[in-house]
Design a protein around this motif. Structure first.
Motif, PDB file in Angstrom:
ATOM      1  N   SER A   1       0.822  -1.214   0.000  1.00 14.32           N
ATOM      2  CA  SER A   1       0.000   0.000   0.000  1.00 14.32           C
ATOM      3  C   SER A   1       0.851   1.257   0.000  1.00 14.32           C
ATOM      4  O   SER A   1       0.969   1.962   1.003  1.00 14.32           O
ATOM      5  CB  SER A   1      -0.942  -0.014   1.205  1.00 14.32           C
ATOM      6  N   THR A   2       1.456   1.518  -1.137  1.00 12.11           N
ATOM      7  CA  THR A   2       2.113   2.801  -1.365  1.00 12.11           C
ATOM      8  C   THR A   2       1.542   3.396  -2.647  1.00 12.11           C
ATOM      9  O   THR A   2       0.995   2.677  -3.490  1.00 12.11           O
ATOM     10  CB  THR A   2       3.642   2.651  -1.518  1.00 12.11           C
ATOM     11  N   GLU A   3       1.666   4.685  -2.783  1.00 15.91           N
ATOM     12  CA  GLU A   3       1.174   5.340  -3.996  1.00 15.91           C
ATOM     13  C   GLU A   3       1.850   4.760  -5.232  1.00 15.91           C
ATOM     14  O   GLU A   3       1.207   4.537  -6.264  1.00 15.91           O
ATOM     15  CB  GLU A   3       1.415   6.849  -3.920  1.00 15.91           C
ATOM     16  N   GLU A   4       3.148   4.503  -5.106  1.00 21.31           N
ATOM     17  CA  GLU A   4       3.893   4.001  -6.258  1.00 21.31           C
ATOM     18  C   GLU A   4       3.461   2.586  -6.630  1.00 21.31           C
ATOM     19  O   GLU A   4       3.277   2.271  -7.815  1.00 21.31           O
ATOM     20  CB  GLU A   4       5.394   4.024  -5.965  1.00 21.31           C
ATOM     21  N   ALA A   5       3.293   1.731  -5.623  1.00 23.33           N
ATOM     22  CA  ALA A   5       2.905   0.344  -5.897  1.00 23.33           C
ATOM     23  C   ALA A   5       1.510   0.275  -6.504  1.00 23.33           C
ATOM     24  O   ALA A   5       1.265  -0.492  -7.444  1.00 23.33           O
ATOM     25  CB  ALA A   5       2.959  -0.479  -4.610  1.00 23.33           C
TER      26      ALA A   5
END
Length: 386
Positions: A271-275
């Protein structure tokens, strides 16, 4: 115009990749689903649904048997969140070595305490360093290989074990990382054990009571794969027996709650913006490629088949992998005076996939005729948009 239906919060970065030939969430009778963790096991699929793309690595939320029987291609996006999970695992390795959560909780509850005095009497305030500690990485795929390399860069002694290691993954692992020949060999001397395998029948309960007994006393255990890879009751029993020093996982379970020696993060590994952007972009690209060309690469339930689309029309057929299917299909086309410019066929387990390129438009009734062939599951006509 193709219709895409989304579930969960899908990053806008992926939706922005869809061309003007696509509209999103305008109808439930969609051509494609772009999903994350929504559970589809009880879902009713529309007859128009052709492809499901999971923006993430896990796919146990997709009923593959039922999806395949309906002629729906299913894909995931392994590796799209691998760096995010790697970074969290490395953070948790440090946190477990330094008892980070226990001491932070103490400070929060004892804000006026003299911590310098506590450090002399409470072992929780005196952690260890990762340097020269041994880490066993079970599963060396997209995430495991990154974790192994990062831990090696931190000066840890890393042992990896993966009976299903692919040649591609092997190239991504530092030659300084030891390859264990068995699970026991990997875990028996490890100070830390982390698991990174997909959830299958073979890997469910991979770390159980017997494996925990084989670990050294005081080991720190991490599970950032899937719920069920580690037998949580066995882990709790090992914690009670002081065999395991701490257990850190991304998956909640009531047996783990209210324990100082357990840390449960709320399924935030990827749960990251990049992922989330990476997963949605790859999912959108998969949907467009499959709907517009019929080509398949790394599907969960169909074989790889990647054929240049240079003719005006293309037929694709999902069918059972049994003898004489291609012959029956070719005969049906000949009976309809259709000349085959190219034909390719491949199989994956019990399911086969055939692509046929044509220089003239096939009759609409041909779809019905081909579908009536025993063991044909789905037939599509694709018009070349180039």
């Amino acid at each position: 115009m193709y219709n895409v239906k989304t579930y969960n919060a899908i990053s806008q970065a992926g939706l922005d990749r869809l061309t003007n030939n696509y509209q999103v969430n305008k109808t439930d009778d969609a051509d494609a689903y772009l999903i994350r963790s929504v559970d589809l096991h009880e879902a009713e699929f529309p007859k128009n649904l052709k492809v499901i793309a999971r923006a993430g690595a896990g796919f146990n939320n997709i009923p593959l048997d039922r999806v395949t029987k309906a002629g729906i291609a299913a894909f995931n996006t392994p590796g799209s969140n691998a760096n995010a999970v790697k970074e969290l695992v490395i953070a948790m390795l440090v946190a477990s070595a330094r008892h980070m959560f226990a001491v932070a909780n103490f400070s929060a509850k004892n804000i006026h305490a003299d911590i310098s005095l506590m450090k002399k009497t409470d072992d929780r305030f005196k952690g260890t360093e990762l340097l020269n500690k041994r880490l066993a990485v079970i599963g060396l795929g997209h995430v495991g290989s990154l974790v192994a390399n990062a831990a090696n860069d931190l000066g840890m002694k890393v042992t990896g074990f993966d009976p299903f290691l692919s040649s591609d993954a092997a190239w991504n692992i530092s030659n300084q990382i030891e390859r264990a020949a068995s699970m026991k060999a990997a875990i028996q001397d490890a100070d830390f054990v982390t698991v990174h395998v997909p959830k299958t029948k073979e890997t469910t309960g991979l770390i159980g009571a017997e494996e925990l007994k084989q670990m050294k006393d005081g080991v720190h255990l991490l599970n950032y794969s899937r719920l069920g890879i580690v037998d949580n009751q066995a882990a709790v029993d090992a914690l009670d027996a002081k065999k395991v020093a701490s257990y850190i996982t991304d998956f909640g379970d009531k047996v783990l709650y209210n324990r100082e020696d357990v840390v449960v993060t709320p399924h935030i590994g990827g749960s990251t913006e990049e992922a989330e952007a990476n997963g949605s972009i790859r999912g959108a690209n998969i949907i467009m490629k499959y709907l517009e060309t019929g080509n398949v690469k790394n599907a969960l339930n169909l074989p790889d088949l990647n054929v240049p689309f240079n003719t005006p029309y293309r037929l694709t057929l999902i069918h059972e992998n049994i003898p004489n299917m291609v012959g029956q299909i070719a005969t049906k086309l000949a009976d309809n005076d259709l000349n085959i410019e190219g034909m390719s066929n491949a199989a994956k387990d019990k399911t086969a996939y055939t692509i046929i390129d044509l220089d003239q438009e096939p009759y609409e009734d041909l779809v019905n005729e081909l579908t009536q062939i025993n063991a044909v599951i789905r037939v599509r006509i694709i018009k070349n948009q180039k």
